[in-house]
Design an enzyme around this catalytic site. Structure first.
Site, PDB file in Angstrom:
ATOM      1  N   HIS A   1     -11.837   0.271   5.877  1.00  0.00           N
ATOM      2  CA  HIS A   1     -10.826  -0.715   6.265  1.00  0.00           C
ATOM      3  C   HIS A   1      -9.849  -0.019   7.225  1.00  0.00           C
ATOM      4  CE1 HIS A   1      -7.249  -3.264   5.616  1.00  0.00           C
ATOM      5  NE2 HIS A   1      -8.042  -4.174   5.077  1.00  0.00           N
TER       6      HIS A   1
ATOM      7  N   ASP B   1     -10.175   4.788  -1.591  1.00  0.00           N
ATOM      8  CA  ASP B   1      -9.594   3.459  -1.400  1.00  0.00           C
ATOM      9  C   ASP B   1     -10.222   2.532  -2.443  1.00  0.00           C
ATOM     10  OD1 ASP B   1      -9.020   0.866  -0.651  1.00  0.00           O
ATOM     11  OD2 ASP B   1      -9.424   1.174   1.483  1.00  0.00           O
TER      12      ASP B   1
ATOM     13  N   GLN C   1     -10.718  -2.761  -3.431  1.00  0.00           N
ATOM     14  CA  GLN C   1     -11.680  -3.803  -3.819  1.00  0.00           C
ATOM     15  C   GLN C   1     -12.305  -3.539  -5.183  1.00  0.00           C
ATOM     16  OE1 GLN C   1     -12.352  -6.665  -2.341  1.00  0.00           O
ATOM     17  NE2 GLN C   1     -11.141  -6.302  -0.498  1.00  0.00           N
TER      18      GLN C   1
ATOM     19  N   LYS D   1      -4.520  -7.750  -5.212  1.00  0.00           N
ATOM     20  CA  LYS D   1      -5.958  -8.031  -5.255  1.00  0.00           C
ATOM     21  C   LYS D   1      -6.500  -7.977  -6.680  1.00  0.00           C
ATOM     22  CE  LYS D   1      -6.880  -6.702  -0.516  1.00  0.00           C
ATOM     23  NZ  LYS D   1      -7.641  -5.879   0.431  1.00  0.00           N
TER      24      LYS D   1
ATOM     25  N   CYS E   1     -10.673  -6.375   9.192  1.00  0.00           N
ATOM     26  CA  CYS E   1     -10.064  -5.049   9.349  1.00  0.00           C
ATOM     27  C   CYS E   1     -11.127  -3.957   9.356  1.00  0.00           C
ATOM     28  CB  CYS E   1      -9.021  -4.776   8.267  1.00  0.00           C
ATOM     29  SG  CYS E   1      -7.605  -5.844   8.384  1.00  0.00           S
TER      30      CYS E   1
HETATM   31  C1  LIG Z   1      -7.198  -5.074   1.308  1.00  0.00           C
HETATM   32  C2  LIG Z   1      -7.707  -3.729   1.555  1.00  0.00           C
HETATM   33  C3  LIG Z   1      -6.871  -2.703   2.007  1.00  0.00           C
HETATM   34  C4  LIG Z   1      -5.421  -2.937   2.344  1.00  0.00           C
HETATM   35  O1  LIG Z   1      -4.704  -3.422   1.258  1.00  0.00           O
HETATM   36  P1  LIG Z   1      -3.188  -3.934   1.452  1.00  0.00           P
HETATM   37  O2  LIG Z   1      -2.890  -4.612   0.183  1.00  0.00           O
HETATM   38  O3  LIG Z   1      -3.221  -4.874   2.629  1.00  0.00           O
HETATM   39  O4  LIG Z   1      -2.352  -2.743   1.703  1.00  0.00           O
HETATM   40  C5  LIG Z   1      -7.411  -1.460   2.177  1.00  0.00           C
HETATM   41  N1  LIG Z   1      -8.705  -1.221   1.904  1.00  0.00           N
HETATM   42  C6  LIG Z   1      -9.540  -2.164   1.470  1.00  0.00           C
HETATM   43  C7  LIG Z   1     -10.959  -1.816   1.159  1.00  0.00           C
HETATM   44  C8  LIG Z   1      -9.074  -3.461   1.291  1.00  0.00           C
HETATM   45  O5  LIG Z   1      -9.911  -4.402   0.864  1.00  0.00           O
END
Ligand SMILES: *Cc1c(COP(=O)(O)O)cnc(C)c1O
Length: 409
Positions: free
Chosen positions: A122, A202, A205, A228, A366
């Site tokens: 992302h 990260d 998800q 999320k 993104c």
């Molecule tokens: C949504 C997302 C982000 C960014 O998250 P924010 O809440 O916008 O800071 C980063 N990495 C992944 C894989 C995402 O799905």
């Protein structure tokens, strides 16, 4: 034992509405998840009863707010099985968490060092590392994805050549927000550590969708967002191993993070306070703690089975549509499916779906460099969560058939 998923729907007030005269079918969970009543109520209760600034007060409300805020930190630590609540730093979300770690670690990098990322990151786990590389003179490299539709996942054979002793940081996603790929996090962390690199995961998800244990994964840093995983917006976490955090320089300075201050300098508190300058987002941290309670009461194993079953079903049904290109793994995948039609643009697909009450996302998600590599400018994504149903997939497929018919595709 599986929870009753229809009872789950009753917990989410927002789901019970019509959009364009049709029952809302919310399939944009990869962008943000809806909030159960328990989380919404916790926010209202906090502002109606307990609101006060934390840490610096000795009156009843301040102590209550402090207890609730620190209680939320402990709750989050349990949620990801951190060894110590001090390893949980509250941030605004994944993006801020990664910026914090990229700037702080970046300050220690020099020319000749390598930051390793992957082609499926992302922008939030890519651009901060580009900036860190520019500022330090370090080189940014990428683990490729394999397959015309990235169905092969990360090229783990290439990792042998890429993970050299020059690599200081290896940043990668747990579950791809565009492909649905589930990366072997424990293996990647182990291989990073073997060459002396720090791992940054990260988990935006994954953390609300699957059981997650930072100690079992063996990661050094892990970032995620509350919104999320059924929590409020504006709150998230950076997890870091205690031994690392106490050596890491703060990114922001000011009140609340200092042990003592003179006119000519200051000393930092230990983690987590040293990374939380200023008044923190108390209410939303408490709300996020309640979201953890909510998800764990259902069980993340059960949520994972539910999400994955929906994604499998959606993938199989989408595959029957003419001219469709499905991205990501053909087997096990996270709870989302990304696809592109030969003759219909994703923005048209999403606009038509909205007329049918179906919320999808169309665009580059993104992930612009990955899209370019796959020869695409955009895809449509349907992403699932605990309140979605198989019937909603039927509505999605019917809507897509209507769109294809309109465009005679
Ligand atoms: C949504 C997302 C982000 C960014 O998250 P924010 O809440 O916008 O800071 C980063 N990495 C992944 C894989 C995402 O799905």
């Amino acid at each position: 034992m599986s929870p009753s998923w229809n009872d789950v729907r009753a917990d989410f007030p927002i789901l019970h509405q019509q959009v364009n005269g049709k029952p809302l079918v919310y399939l944009d969970n990869g962008a943000t998840a809806q909030k159960p009543k328990a989380v919404i109520d916790a926010l209202v209760r906090y502002y109606e009863r307990d609101n006060s600034n934390v840490h610096r007060g000795l009156h009843a409300l301040s102590m209550r707010a402090t207890d609730a805020y620190e209680g939320a930190r402990s709750r989050l630590a349990r949620f990801i099985h951190a060894a110590d609540p001090a390893e949980v730093i509250f941030t605004r979300g994944t993006t801020e968490s990664i910026n914090l770690v990229a700037r702080s670690l970046g300050a220690k990098l020099k020319a000749g060092d390598v930051i390793l990322a992957t082609e499926m990151e992302h922008h939030s786990n890519l651009v901060p590392w580009q900036q860190a590389a520019k500022a330090s003179g370090a080189t940014l490299r990428f683990v490729p994805v394999v397959g015309a539709n990235a169905e092969g996942g990360l090229d783990l054979a290439a990792l042998d050549q890429l993970l050299t002793p020059q690599v200081k940081v290896f940043a990668f996603t747990h579950i791809s927000n565009t492909l649905g790929t589930i990366n072997p996090v424990a293996e990647l962390c182990r291989r990073a550590r073997a060459v002396g690199a720090l791992s940054v995961v990260d988990a935006a998800q994954s953390v609300g969708h699957t059981p997650l244990d930072v100690q079992a994964l063996g990661c050094d840093y892990l970032a995620f967002s509350g919104h999320k995983m059924c929590g409020p917006t504006g709150i998230g976490v950076l997890y870091g191993r205690r031994a690392l955090l106490d050596q890491l320089a703060p990114d922001e300075t000011g009140g609340g993070m200092v042990a003592s201050v003179d006119f000519d300098g200051a000393r930092w508190k230990p983690a987590p306070e040293r990374f939380e300058a200023g008044t923190p987002n108390v209410a939303d941290a408490i709300g996020l703690g309640v979201a953890c309670d909510y998800l764990d009461a259902l069980g993340r194993d059960a949520i994972k089975r539910h999400d994955h079953a929906l994604a499998r079903r959606a993938y199989a049904e989408l595959a029957t549509l003419p001219g469709i290109r499905l991205l990501g793994p053909t087997g096990e995948r996270g709870g989302l499916v990304s696809f592109a039609f030969e003759h219909v643009h994703a923005h048209d697909v999403v606009t038509f779906a909205d007329e049918d009450g179906v919320a999808l996302r169309g665009g580059h998600h993104c992930n612009q460099p990955l899209m370019r590599k796959l020869g695409l400018t955009s895809t449509t994504r349907a992403s699932f969560y605990l309140y979605n149903t198989p019937e909603e997939i039927d509505v999605l497929i019917a809507s897509l058939r209507r769109t294809l018919k309109f465009f005679q595709a």
